[in-house]
Motif scaffolding. Structure first.
Motif, mmCIF file in Angstrom:
data_model
loop_
_atom_site.group_PDB
_atom_site.id
_atom_site.type_symbol
_atom_site.label_atom_id
_atom_site.label_comp_id
_atom_site.label_asym_id
_atom_site.label_seq_id
_atom_site.Cartn_x
_atom_site.Cartn_y
_atom_site.Cartn_z
ATOM 1 N N SER A 159 0.873 -1.176 0.000
ATOM 2 C CA SER A 159 0.000 0.000 0.000
ATOM 3 C C SER A 159 0.909 1.224 0.000
ATOM 4 O O SER A 159 1.792 1.349 0.837
ATOM 5 N N ASN A 160 0.705 2.102 -0.982
ATOM 6 C CA ASN A 160 1.565 3.287 -1.109
ATOM 7 C C ASN A 160 0.669 4.480 -1.428
ATOM 8 O O ASN A 160 0.616 4.978 -2.533
ATOM 9 N N PRO A 161 -0.098 4.939 -0.428
ATOM 10 C CA PRO A 161 -1.077 5.998 -0.692
ATOM 11 C C PRO A 161 -0.421 7.295 -1.139
ATOM 12 O O PRO A 161 0.702 7.600 -0.752
ATOM 13 N N GLU A 162 -1.161 8.023 -1.973
ATOM 14 C CA GLU A 162 -0.643 9.270 -2.532
ATOM 15 C C GLU A 162 -1.136 10.444 -1.696
ATOM 16 O O GLU A 162 -2.307 10.535 -1.401
ATOM 17 N N PHE A 163 -0.241 11.326 -1.323
ATOM 18 C CA PHE A 163 -0.633 12.497 -0.533
ATOM 19 C C PHE A 163 -0.601 13.790 -1.332
ATOM 20 O O PHE A 163 -0.749 14.866 -0.773
ATOM 21 N N VAL A 179 6.848 9.692 2.372
ATOM 22 C CA VAL A 179 6.320 8.672 1.469
ATOM 23 C C VAL A 179 5.972 7.502 2.368
ATOM 24 O O VAL A 179 6.749 7.143 3.243
ATOM 25 N N LEU A 180 4.783 6.944 2.176
ATOM 26 C CA LEU A 180 4.333 5.871 3.062
ATOM 27 C C LEU A 180 4.257 4.562 2.278
ATOM 28 O O LEU A 180 3.626 4.506 1.223
ATOM 29 N N ILE A 181 4.925 3.548 2.791
ATOM 30 C CA ILE A 181 4.863 2.240 2.140
ATOM 31 C C ILE A 181 4.465 1.197 3.176
ATOM 32 O O ILE A 181 5.160 0.998 4.182
ATOM 33 N N GLY A 182 3.319 0.566 2.943
ATOM 34 C CA GLY A 182 2.861 -0.486 3.847
ATOM 35 C C GLY A 182 2.990 -1.828 3.172
ATOM 36 O O GLY A 182 2.680 -1.959 1.984
ATOM 37 N N GLY A 183 3.475 -2.823 3.882
ATOM 38 C CA GLY A 183 3.584 -4.139 3.265
ATOM 39 C C GLY A 183 4.037 -5.183 4.254
ATOM 40 O O GLY A 183 4.317 -4.886 5.421
ATOM 41 N N GLU A 184 4.083 -6.429 3.762
ATOM 42 C CA GLU A 184 4.518 -7.550 4.600
ATOM 43 C C GLU A 184 5.953 -7.923 4.273
ATOM 44 O O GLU A 184 6.752 -8.209 5.144
ATOM 45 N N ILE A 189 9.005 -4.047 -0.074
ATOM 46 C CA ILE A 189 9.000 -2.667 0.440
ATOM 47 C C ILE A 189 10.268 -1.947 -0.016
ATOM 48 O O ILE A 189 10.218 -0.813 -0.498
ATOM 49 N N GLU A 190 11.409 -2.618 0.099
ATOM 50 C CA GLU A 190 12.671 -1.970 -0.264
ATOM 51 C C GLU A 190 12.773 -1.712 -1.771
ATOM 52 O O GLU A 190 13.373 -0.730 -2.197
ATOM 53 N N SER A 191 12.171 -2.589 -2.582
ATOM 54 C CA SER A 191 12.173 -2.330 -4.040
ATOM 55 C C SER A 191 11.493 -1.006 -4.347
ATOM 56 O O SER A 191 11.975 -0.214 -5.173
ATOM 57 N N LYS A 204 12.588 10.011 5.133
ATOM 58 C CA LYS A 204 11.209 10.454 4.886
ATOM 59 C C LYS A 204 10.349 9.313 4.328
ATOM 60 O O LYS A 204 9.186 9.504 3.995
ATOM 61 N N ILE A 205 10.960 8.147 4.144
ATOM 62 C CA ILE A 205 10.200 7.020 3.608
ATOM 63 C C ILE A 205 9.804 6.111 4.773
ATOM 64 O O ILE A 205 10.650 5.460 5.379
ATOM 65 N N LEU A 206 8.526 6.153 5.078
ATOM 66 C CA LEU A 206 8.008 5.440 6.250
ATOM 67 C C LEU A 206 7.559 4.043 5.860
ATOM 68 O O LEU A 206 6.795 3.882 4.901
ATOM 69 N N ARG A 207 8.013 3.055 6.621
ATOM 70 C CA ARG A 207 7.570 1.684 6.369
ATOM 71 C C ARG A 207 6.608 1.260 7.481
ATOM 72 O O ARG A 207 6.944 1.400 8.659
ATOM 73 N N THR A 208 5.424 0.766 7.095
ATOM 74 C CA THR A 208 4.432 0.334 8.099
ATOM 75 C C THR A 208 3.796 -0.968 7.634
ATOM 76 O O THR A 208 4.082 -1.447 6.540
ATOM 77 N N ASN A 209 2.885 -1.496 8.470
ATOM 78 C CA ASN A 209 2.128 -2.627 7.944
ATOM 79 C C ASN A 209 1.047 -2.122 6.985
ATOM 80 O O ASN A 209 0.753 -0.918 6.938
#
Ligand code: UDX
Ligand code: UDX
Length: 459
Positions: A159-163, A179-184, A189-191, A204-209
């Motif tokens: 999930s990489n929602p656009e702001f 920049v928000l990147i959600g994944g398992e 995520i790193e790609s 600034k690149i946030l990694r979350t579930n």
């Protein structure tokens, strides 16, 4: 996974600018944007970049630089899916207009169609990125479709929602707050983080579930919209107490805990996201039985509807309680300046109300074509297309639009409105000449000196 080819399904306000910037900043990655709408793709491919389907400051220059180099627009969806290692889903997710959740829930049929399309044609592993704003837990549905194909293709879902905000999309993309990147999967995520990393600082690149990422998008929009409804609520109180909403906004905005942005009182927020995302939040909360939560957020929408209605009510009452047969010139139709997007624009609702009171409406907007104005009004189904065409006229020149008008309503904060020759406009209008400034952009003293009856929001 090293990404060489990206595909984006949906060449809209989000997909177009986002992919253009990714292509610009990653010249070694081939980016193909596909869409089922052939006319839209043809417009993206138009040699004359001033004819792109979307108006965004700075976008045409980036498309001119990247198109044909590593940015491509195409209707060959299957081919692009097959060849790409990473696929963005950026199709629209409008509020449902039918069935269960009508008027509240997001219609996910296009997203599901995309997932099924990917499942059908993919023969190699893919990273699938949700770019569209989606209700929390949508990734579950995408996952289930992709994981039940019977083939041994592996899909990772991010999930990489656009702001980005329209009108400032390119600047927002080039200099994002985060920049928000959600994944398992960490490697997936790193790609994606690598792609953004070519111009965005890693911190600034946030990694979350996945679920936090999906919900953060809805929450960010709900908080932003809530600020507007809050200041708009105070604007009405100002009008009854001789307080001035601009002064109040400045005074509270200097409190660093509150902050100064997004405190412009207005005719109410529009755009494709705020209303839809809050309705989504409300619908989801209700579906979990969380009625207090749902009621809390729903109030942001109720206040927004009230603000739009209040604007047209005030206009009618100032014009001696009737607008029947009177010419009302609307300056601006877009939901904000610097975009040709009109989705949920307050202008549509204000116009509809005035038309129900038998006003004649003259519309001028620097970027919105006539056919969009009529389509927006027809979509409401309040009256027939021919009746709308009878009562509404559109103009390419603002001075023609205001000629012989009883009142002007400023609906969008386009910069050019500030520098018009207001004396010339005054002379060409019916007297008394009224201005209803829904965006507080004109200088009250100067305008009143010319002779106008001027009213604005929250003053
Ligand atoms: C965006 C986001 O993606 C959405 O989540 C957000 O909430 C609103 O804004 P946007 O880019 O503004 O959508 O939508 P739009 O300009 O309508 O573009 C979507 C595109 O997807 C359209 O060009 C449409 O033709 C295309 N599409 C839709 C497909 O290619 N395939 C489909 O199945 C459906
Ligand atoms: C919004 C979010 O800002 C963005 O982060 C998200 O990705 C998509 O939704 P957008 O709808 O493009 O972006 O525009 P935005 O600038 O947020 O404006 C939305 C509406 O609020 C407009 O109608 C605007 O005129 C109105 N607004 C904004 C106000 O009335 N007052 C303000 O102070 C700010």
């Amino acid at each position: 996974m090293k990404i060489n080819k990206i595909c984006c399904i949906g060449a809209g306000y989000v997909g177009g600018p986002t992919m253009a910037v990714i292509a610009k900043k990653n010249p070694n990655i081939e980016v193909t944007i596909v869409d089922i709408n052939a006319e839209r793709i043809a417009a993206w491919n138009d040699e004359d970049v001033s004819k792109l389907p979307i108006y965004e400051p700075g976008l045409a220059e980036i498309v001119a630089e990247t198109r044909g180099r590593n940015l491509f627009f195409s209707t060959e969806i299957d081919k692009a899916i097959k060849e790409s290692e990473m696929i963005f889903i950026s199709v629209n997710t409008p509020t449902k207009t039918y069935g269960k959740g009508k008027g509240m829930a997001a219609d996910l049929k296009y997203v599901e169609l995309c997932a099924r399309n990917i499942a059908e044609v993919a023969t190699t592993d893919k990273i699938v990125v949700e770019k569209s704003t989606l209700p929390v837990r949508t990734a579950q549905a995408i996952k289930s479709i992709l994981h039940n194909t019977g083939s041994d293709v592996n899909f990772e879902i991010l999930s990489n929602p656009e702001f980005l905000a329209e009108g400032t999309a390119i600047q927002d993309l080039l200099h994002p707050d985060r920049v928000l990147i959600g994944g398992e999967s960490e490697s997936a995520i790193e790609s994606l983080a690598n792609i953004y990393g070519s111009w965005v600082n890693q911190d600034k690149i946030l990694r979350t579930n996945v679920w936090s990422s999906e919900l953060s998008k809805l929450t960010a929009n709900a908080f932003l919209a809530q600020r507007i409804s809050s200041i708009n609520a105070i604007s009405e109180l100002c009008e009854h107490t001789e307080a001035d909403v601009t002064e109040v906004a400045r005074a509270i905005g200097m409190d660093s805990r509150i902050g100064s942005k997004f405190l412009n009182a207005s005719i109410g927020f529009g755009g494709s996201c705020f209303q839809k995302d809050i309705l989504n939040l409300v619908y989801i909360a209700r579906s979990y039985g969380l009625n207090a939560v749902a009621d809390y957020w729903e109030q942001v929408i109720i206040l927004n509807d009230h603000q739009k209605r209040r604007f047209s009510d005030n206009l009618i009452s100032a014009l001696y309680n009737t607008v029947s047969g009177k010419k009302i010139a609307m300056l601006g139709w877009a939901f904000k300046k610097d975009t040709n997007d009109t989705r949920e624009s307050a202008a549509i609702y204000v116009a509809d109300h005035l038309l129900s009171e038998q006003a004649n409406i003259a519309v001028y907007d620097p970027k919105v074509p006539a056919k969009k104005v009529y389509a927006d009004l027809n979509y409401l189904e309040t009256r027939s297309d021919s009746k709308n065409k009878d009562l509404v006229s559109t103009y390419n020149d603002p001075y023609d639009a205001v000629k012989d008008a009883h009142a002007i309503a400023i609906m969008t904060e386009w910069d050019e409105f500030k520098s018009y020759n207001w004396k010339r406009i005054f002379d060409s209008m019916k007297k008394p000449a009224f201005i209803f400034d829904g965006r507080n952009i004109l200088d009250k003293n100067e305008i009143e000196k010319i002779g106008f009856e001027y009213s604005s929001i929250g003053k």
